[in-house]
Write an enzyme that holds these catalytic residues in place. Structure first.
Site, short mmCIF file in Angstrom:
data_model
loop_
_atom_site.label_atom_id
_atom_site.label_comp_id
_atom_site.label_asym_id
_atom_site.label_seq_id
_atom_site.Cartn_x
_atom_site.Cartn_y
_atom_site.Cartn_z
N ARG A 131 0.86 -1.19 0.00
CA ARG A 131 0.00 0.00 0.00
C ARG A 131 0.89 1.24 0.00
O ARG A 131 1.66 1.44 0.95
CB ARG A 131 -0.89 0.00 1.23
CG ARG A 131 -1.85 1.19 1.35
CD ARG A 131 -2.60 1.12 2.68
NE ARG A 131 -3.29 -0.15 2.84
CZ ARG A 131 -3.75 -0.60 4.01
NH1 ARG A 131 -3.60 0.11 5.11
NH2 ARG A 131 -4.36 -1.78 4.07
N HIS A 151 1.74 -2.07 5.64
CA HIS A 151 1.54 -2.43 4.23
C HIS A 151 2.54 -1.70 3.32
O HIS A 151 2.92 -2.23 2.27
CB HIS A 151 0.12 -2.07 3.79
CG HIS A 151 -0.94 -3.03 4.24
ND1 HIS A 151 -1.30 -4.14 3.50
CD2 HIS A 151 -1.72 -3.04 5.34
CE1 HIS A 151 -2.27 -4.79 4.13
NE2 HIS A 151 -2.54 -4.14 5.25
N HIS A 159 -5.30 -9.66 8.53
CA HIS A 159 -4.05 -8.91 8.40
C HIS A 159 -2.85 -9.75 8.84
O HIS A 159 -2.77 -10.16 10.01
CB HIS A 159 -4.16 -7.65 9.27
CG HIS A 159 -2.96 -6.74 9.25
ND1 HIS A 159 -3.02 -5.46 8.75
CD2 HIS A 159 -1.69 -6.92 9.67
CE1 HIS A 159 -1.84 -4.88 8.88
NE2 HIS A 159 -1.01 -5.76 9.44
#
Length: 267
Positions: free
Chosen positions: A106, A151, A241
């Site tokens: 991310r 991320h 996660h």
């Protein structure tokens, strides 16, 4: 000053302004996007059988719009993390299951987008599905939103398990009625029933919340046990996660866009 000289001066001023704008635009175009280090890969090049439903490329997320930096629906990871997922997938396939990723690497610009959204207390477009019991003023204090994300280091992913053959997931249509992410009949997903949907801002999403029992708990433990044996560590507050460890970049937060062009291997 004569009328002619005033006119000439005006023309010169306009031309100078146009040249400045043009030069600024050219400079902006010439600024290249950052690239991923060579050991970042597209997950599909390591294991094309792992399903991908990249939520932040779509409006079906807690913000309600595509997130900054997601230029393509692509899972990018460090190679060690991708190869470990491949090993997990091999084990699950033997039992008629597949992994499905919702998010992988991310970029920092996406995290910044989340922060801007969280600070806009008037925007509660997706509250009814993703955080129906949470006051938006509490998102930072309760840990749902932060200015940095693991991320962005490239070895963390959000994922679930799907029974094969995978059923198609009904497409999300912006503006449709929303259902709480912990409701028994929440937005349909082709994954195993984990007790809540992905990105559910609620304690029920905690991996070992004692209220999650029976088959829902068994499904969470199937994901957890499969991944932890291969070096993944779960975030206790989010059943979806996981971070592969040791991380190649434990202290670096990258900002290259989620796109094939960011990678050295552009297959």
């Amino acid at each position: 000053m004569t009328r002619l000289s005033r006119a000439a001066r005006g023309v010169i001023t306009v031309v100078a302004a146009l040249l400045t704008v043009t030069a600024a635009s050219a400079t902006a175009r010439a600024t290249p996007e950052p690239k991923a280090p060579k050991d970042f890969v597209a997950l599909s090049t390591v294991d094309p059988t792992i399903l991908q439903e990249m939520r932040y490329f779509t409006p079906h997320n807690f913000v309600g719009e595509r997130i900054d930096g997601y230029q393509q629906p692509l899972c990018i990871l460090t190679r060690p993390a991708a190869e470990a997922l491949h090993q997990a997938q091999r084990q699950l396939l033997r039992h008629g299951y597949s992994l499905k990723v919702y998010d992988c690497y991310r970029p920092q610009r996406a995290v910044d987008h989340f922060v801007r959204w969280a600070e806009d207390l008037d925007d509660e477009t997706m509250k009814a599905e993703f955080y129906p019991k949470v006051d938006k003023t509490r998102l930072f204090a309760d840990g749902y939103i932060a200015e940095k994300s693991g991320h962005s280091r490239g070895s963390t992913m959000d994922l679930t398990i799907v029974r094969l053959p995978a059923r198609p997931t009904r497409p999300y249509i912006p503006g449709q009625p929303l259902v709480p992410c912990f409701a028994p009949r929440r937005f349909p997903d082709n994954s195993l029933d984990m007790g809540t949907g992905f990105d559910c801002f609620d304690p029920l999403a905690h991996t070992l919340d004692p209220r999650i029992q029976g088959q829902q708990r068994a499904n969470r433990l199937l994901l957890k046990n499969t991944l932890e044996k291969l070096g993944f560590v779960n975030l206790a507050e989010e059943w979806w996660h996981y971070t592969y460890q040791p991380e190649p970049y434990p202290n670096t937060y990258f900002d290259f866009p989620v796109a094939w062009k960011s990678l050295s291997d552009k297959r």
